[in-house]
Design a protein around this motif. Structure first.
Motif, PDB file in Angstrom:
ATOM      1  N   HIS A  26      17.391   0.248   3.338  1.00  9.73           N
ATOM      2  CA  HIS A  26      16.236  -0.616   3.059  1.00  9.73           C
ATOM      3  C   HIS A  26      15.024  -0.341   3.947  1.00  9.73           C
ATOM      4  O   HIS A  26      13.914  -0.687   3.586  1.00  9.73           O
ATOM      5  CB  HIS A  26      16.631  -2.095   3.130  1.00  9.73           C
ATOM      6  N   PHE A  43      19.107   5.360   1.204  1.00 13.10           N
ATOM      7  CA  PHE A  43      18.047   4.941   0.290  1.00 13.10           C
ATOM      8  C   PHE A  43      18.145   5.688  -1.038  1.00 13.10           C
ATOM      9  O   PHE A  43      18.128   5.087  -2.107  1.00 13.10           O
ATOM     10  CB  PHE A  43      16.679   5.177   0.920  1.00 13.10           C
ATOM     11  N   LEU A  98      22.003   0.407  -0.498  1.00 12.85           N
ATOM     12  CA  LEU A  98      20.709  -0.276  -0.480  1.00 12.85           C
ATOM     13  C   LEU A  98      20.486  -1.025   0.829  1.00 12.85           C
ATOM     14  O   LEU A  98      19.372  -1.037   1.359  1.00 12.85           O
ATOM     15  CB  LEU A  98      20.604  -1.227  -1.671  1.00 12.85           C
ATOM     16  N   ASN A 155      26.761   0.926  -4.136  1.00 11.43           N
ATOM     17  CA  ASN A 155      25.328   0.793  -4.354  1.00 11.43           C
ATOM     18  C   ASN A 155      24.729  -0.273  -3.439  1.00 11.43           C
ATOM     19  O   ASN A 155      23.671  -0.073  -2.831  1.00 11.43           O
ATOM     20  CB  ASN A 155      25.054   0.469  -5.810  1.00 11.43           C
ATOM     21  N   GLY A 179      21.301   4.767  -2.991  1.00 13.84           N
ATOM     22  CA  GLY A 179      21.129   3.463  -3.611  1.00 13.84           C
ATOM     23  C   GLY A 179      20.173   3.488  -4.789  1.00 13.84           C
ATOM     24  O   GLY A 179      20.311   2.720  -5.738  1.00 13.84           O
ATOM     25  N   THR A 180      19.200   4.382  -4.736  1.00 16.15           N
ATOM     26  CA  THR A 180      18.228   4.502  -5.816  1.00 16.15           C
ATOM     27  C   THR A 180      18.801   5.238  -7.020  1.00 16.15           C
ATOM     28  O   THR A 180      18.561   4.848  -8.165  1.00 16.15           O
ATOM     29  CB  THR A 180      16.974   5.246  -5.311  1.00 16.15           C
TER      30      THR A 180
END
Length: 62
Positions: free
Chosen positions: A54, A12, A50, A46, A15-16
């Motif tokens: 998620h 997470f 994500l 990425n 990905g952020t």
């Protein structure tokens, strides 16, 4: 092997925060095959991060 909540948390946040890494690459321009390959690789990483991350807010201990 790390447990699932750890993988979800790391994914997470990766990905952020990953767009912060490839944004300067986009601003400076894609003027070679190497930079284009790097950009595509970062975008793919990425997306994977994500997808794996998620569930993070739902699985977080409260």
């Amino acid at each position: 092997m790390p447990n699932a909540p750890t993988i979800t948390t790391v994914s997470f946040w990766l990905g952020t925060l990953l767009p912060v890494v490839y944004l300067p690459l986009l601003v400076s321009g894609i003027d070679s095959g190497g930079r284009f390959g790097l950009l595509v690789s970062l975008l793919a990483l990425n997306v994977v991060a994500l997808v794996l991350g998620h569930d993070y807010p739902e699985n977080r201990p409260r």
